[in-house]
Scaffold this motif. Structure first.
Motif, PDB file in Angstrom:
ATOM      1  N   ASP A 224     -20.125  36.982  13.924  1.00 41.35           N
ATOM      2  CA  ASP A 224     -19.302  37.497  15.020  1.00 41.35           C
ATOM      3  C   ASP A 224     -20.120  38.423  15.915  1.00 41.35           C
ATOM      4  N   LEU A 225     -19.932  38.296  17.201  1.00 42.38           N
ATOM      5  CA  LEU A 225     -20.422  39.242  18.200  1.00 42.38           C
ATOM      6  C   LEU A 225     -21.939  39.235  18.371  1.00 42.38           C
ATOM      7  N   PHE A 226     -22.667  39.826  17.440  1.00 45.20           N
ATOM      8  CA  PHE A 226     -24.109  39.996  17.562  1.00 45.20           C
ATOM      9  C   PHE A 226     -24.650  40.246  16.164  1.00 45.20           C
ATOM     10  N   THR A 227     -25.941  40.084  15.975  1.00 48.76           N
ATOM     11  CA  THR A 227     -26.486  40.241  14.619  1.00 48.76           C
ATOM     12  C   THR A 227     -27.994  40.448  14.662  1.00 48.76           C
ATOM     13  N   THR A 228     -28.509  41.080  13.611  1.00 48.78           N
ATOM     14  CA  THR A 228     -29.954  41.157  13.393  1.00 48.78           C
ATOM     15  C   THR A 228     -30.409  40.078  12.411  1.00 48.78           C
TER      16      THR A 228
ATOM     17  N   TYR B  45     -17.143  45.795  24.410  1.00 49.50           N
ATOM     18  CA  TYR B  45     -16.801  46.392  23.115  1.00 49.50           C
ATOM     19  C   TYR B  45     -17.266  47.840  22.979  1.00 49.50           C
ATOM     20  N   PHE B  46     -18.366  48.198  23.633  1.00 48.55           N
ATOM     21  CA  PHE B  46     -18.920  49.549  23.515  1.00 48.55           C
ATOM     22  C   PHE B  46     -18.516  50.440  24.690  1.00 48.55           C
ATOM     23  N   ASN B  47     -17.427  50.053  25.347  1.00 48.09           N
ATOM     24  CA  ASN B  47     -16.851  50.842  26.449  1.00 48.09           C
ATOM     25  C   ASN B  47     -17.685  50.799  27.725  1.00 48.09           C
ATOM     26  N   THR B  48     -17.962  49.583  28.140  1.00 48.05           N
ATOM     27  CA  THR B  48     -18.474  49.338  29.484  1.00 48.05           C
ATOM     28  C   THR B  48     -17.370  48.643  30.275  1.00 48.05           C
ATOM     29  N   GLN B  49     -17.390  48.781  31.581  1.00 45.38           N
ATOM     30  CA  GLN B  49     -16.357  48.135  32.389  1.00 45.38           C
ATOM     31  C   GLN B  49     -16.896  47.808  33.781  1.00 45.38           C
ATOM     32  N   TYR B  50     -16.258  46.821  34.414  1.00 41.23           N
ATOM     33  CA  TYR B  50     -16.599  46.486  35.793  1.00 41.23           C
ATOM     34  C   TYR B  50     -15.371  45.955  36.506  1.00 41.23           C
ATOM     35  N   PHE B  51     -15.390  46.050  37.836  1.00 37.98           N
ATOM     36  CA  PHE B  51     -14.401  45.399  38.683  1.00 37.98           C
ATOM     37  C   PHE B  51     -15.046  45.152  40.040  1.00 37.98           C
TER      38      PHE B  51
ATOM     39  N   HIS C 105      -9.832  31.278  26.462  1.00 31.34           N
ATOM     40  CA  HIS C 105      -9.312  31.837  25.204  1.00 31.34           C
ATOM     41  C   HIS C 105      -7.962  31.230  24.820  1.00 31.34           C
ATOM     42  N   THR C 106      -7.803  29.960  25.099  1.00 33.82           N
ATOM     43  CA  THR C 106      -6.580  29.255  24.700  1.00 33.82           C
ATOM     44  C   THR C 106      -6.883  28.133  23.711  1.00 33.82           C
ATOM     45  N   SER C 107      -8.067  28.152  23.122  1.00 31.66           N
ATOM     46  CA  SER C 107      -8.489  27.083  22.210  1.00 31.66           C
ATOM     47  C   SER C 107      -7.837  27.182  20.840  1.00 31.66           C
ATOM     48  N   GLY C 108      -7.420  28.389  20.452  1.00 37.88           N
ATOM     49  CA  GLY C 108      -6.923  28.623  19.098  1.00 37.88           C
ATOM     50  C   GLY C 108      -7.971  29.187  18.166  1.00 37.88           C
ATOM     51  N   ILE C 109      -9.237  29.183  18.589  1.00 37.95           N
ATOM     52  CA  ILE C 109     -10.303  29.817  17.802  1.00 37.95           C
ATOM     53  C   ILE C 109     -10.067  31.323  17.787  1.00 37.95           C
ATOM     54  N   GLY C 110     -10.438  31.978  16.686  1.00 34.20           N
ATOM     55  CA  GLY C 110     -10.263  33.416  16.560  1.00 34.20           C
ATOM     56  C   GLY C 110     -11.537  34.193  16.813  1.00 34.20           C
ATOM     57  N   TYR C 111     -11.566  35.478  16.319  1.00 29.06           N
ATOM     58  CA  TYR C 111     -12.730  36.327  16.579  1.00 29.06           C
ATOM     59  C   TYR C 111     -13.194  37.091  15.339  1.00 29.06           C
ATOM     60  N   GLY C 112     -13.029  36.473  14.174  1.00 32.90           N
ATOM     61  CA  GLY C 112     -13.623  37.035  12.959  1.00 32.90           C
ATOM     62  C   GLY C 112     -13.262  38.477  12.699  1.00 32.90           C
ATOM     63  N   MET C 113     -14.275  39.329  12.580  1.00 35.60           N
ATOM     64  CA  MET C 113     -14.077  40.707  12.144  1.00 35.60           C
ATOM     65  C   MET C 113     -13.293  41.566  13.131  1.00 35.60           C
ATOM     66  N   ILE C 114     -13.183  41.159  14.383  1.00 36.04           N
ATOM     67  CA  ILE C 114     -12.363  41.940  15.313  1.00 36.04           C
ATOM     68  C   ILE C 114     -11.058  41.210  15.634  1.00 36.04           C
ATOM     69  N   ASP C 115     -10.757  40.170  14.866  1.00 34.56           N
ATOM     70  CA  ASP C 115      -9.509  39.431  15.063  1.00 34.56           C
ATOM     71  C   ASP C 115      -8.324  40.319  14.695  1.00 34.56           C
TER      72      ASP C 115
END
Length: 430
Positions: free
Chosen positions: A192-196, A387-393, A166-176
């Motif tokens: 962005d992200l996912f789509t139908t 994004y939908f509140n999942t997590q791992y470690f 994530h150091t390319s300078g590219i952004g993230y559209g609607m969640i930028d």
């Protein structure tokens, strides 16, 4: 005869080029065991169970699935609440969740598998493989009235390493976080992200390549669609659709049978509803700039390397266990031990702003400072979320995995994320 023999050898060569290698190591598959057998306190795990149940009862979350493993054995795998409150559909241990940005680690794994085969170097310019990125430009000015802008040439090329970190300078559209880039990406038709919608990742990446960057590549950390670009890179380098590559090279070898970009029809009823709580009642989240039904409806062509997969807690635990096993699972080697070591290194220097972590190749990694702060795991624990509140470690020193899957959006006041992680490590009893 010689021709037939040569064709046979070629056939075997092509077969093994598409398969993962057997390993001298042969770890067992993840299975349940008594917590005490692997140094975990039954009583303290019961406190985690009570905490999660209390959060559901209080209405803080609609439901969840939690999994804890140690030393390759599952000691805790429970479901709570509802997968869909409107229909009273109960959550189950086998429920399927949209894992969003947890996809990134899987995409990075695919990239590193091809890297291991000598297909490219991490510091190769991405334009070597996707020429549309060759003339990278940085945003100079932006007119909010008509969304026009000017640019200046980037000082250097975007590399594969920049995209993973994530150091390319590219952004993230609607969640930028930058409103200018939200408008620029939307106007250009970047997905962005996912789509139908009926669009491929390649089509979206080609549009993305023509847009300005936030900053010069390598100069800052900006969370981005870089892993989507790398999903397209996997297609180009491997000659396979990205979903096929993941299925044949990662999911099938590991037995991750419930992990998909788009779910087979037989698994549709296991998908958890994304819910929000606008009027004090849990309801299905509406269609906004995306449709949460994307894993089961629509054109099903967009294989987002940054956010597109859905999975179960158990499947993702298998993926993490492969990492804890230093690249091997059930006798199949996905990555070399030496590659895992490199992946966990600090690849973004001081650019990553979270003081208790450095950023590896698509993982946040706990530093000694983070270990000493408490509640995060040992030095080297790697993690991320979705994004939908999942997590791992996953903690390589303690050989512990923690996964907490929820599906919520919008303002939700709850404390399961930090409580779960903090309490998992306090349940170690050896």
């Amino acid at each position: 005869m010689k021709t037939k023999y040569a064709l046979l050898i070629l056939g075997f060569s092509l077969l093994f080029a598409q398969a993962q290698t057997l390993s001298q190591q042969h770890s067992p598959i993840l299975s349940k065991t008594d917590p005490m057998a692997v140094g975990m306190s039954t009583e303290r795990l019961a406190k985690i169970d009570a905490m999660l149940q209390e959060q559901v009862t209080a209405g803080a979350i609609p439901g969840a699935v939690a999994l804890i493993a140690r030393n390759g054995k599952i000691v805790f795998h429970n479901a709570y609440g509802m997968a869909d409150n409107a229909t009273k559909k109960p959550m189950k241990e086998t429920s399927i969740f949209r894992i969003a940005s947890q996809t990134k680690a899987i995409t990075a794994t695919a990239v590193m598998m091809l890297w291991e085969e000598g297909k490219f170097r991490l510091d190769d310019p991405i334009s070597t493989y996707i020429p549309a990125f060759e003339n990278a430009q940085v945003l100079a000015t932006f007119n909010a009235t008509d969304t026009t802008y000017t640019t200046i040439p980037a000082e250097n090329q975007i590399t594969i390493r920049h995209l993973i970190t994530h150091t390319s300078g590219i952004g993230y559209g609607m969640i930028d976080r930058d409103e200018r880039f939200k408008k620029i990406y939307a106007k250009a038709g970047v997905t962005d992200l996912f789509t139908t919608a009926d669009v491929s990742i390649g089509e979206s990446v080609q549009k993305l390549a023509k847009l300005p960057l936030h900053h010069n590549p390598g100069s800052r950390f900006t969370y981005s669609e870089g892993l989507d670009v790398l999903g397209y890179l996997v297609e180009i380098v491997s000659g396979m659709p990205f979903d096929d590559f993941l299925r044949k090279r990662i999911f099938d070898p590991l037995g991750m049978n419930d992990t998909w970009f788009y779910l087979p029809k037989a698994q549709h009823n296991r998908l958890v509803t994304v819910q929000h709580k606008p009027d004090g009642q849990w309801q299905k989240y509406p269609v906004t700039f995306y449709d949460t039904d994307y894993p089961i409806t629509g054109a099903k062509r967009f294989f987002s390397g940054g956010a597109g997969l859905s999975s179960t807690a158990h499947d993702y635990a298998i993926f993490l266990q492969m990492y804890l096993n230093k690249g091997e699972y059930n006798g199949t080697r996905i990555l070399s031990r030496t590659t895992i070591q490199s992946i966990m290194g600090n690849h973004s220097g001081d650019l990553f702003s979270e003081g208790n972590k450095h950023y590896g190749l698509a993982f946040g990694v706990i530093t000694p400072k983070g270990q000493d702060a408490g509640g995060e795991g040992s030095t080297g624990t790697f993690d991320w979320g979705g994004y939908f509140n999942t997590q791992y470690f996953a903690d390589p020193q303690e050989n512990v995995i923690g996964i907490l899957m929820k599906q919520t959006q919008g303002p939700v006041k709850e404390e399961t994320s930090w409580k779960f992680r903090q309490m998992v490590f306090t349940a170690i009893d050896d």
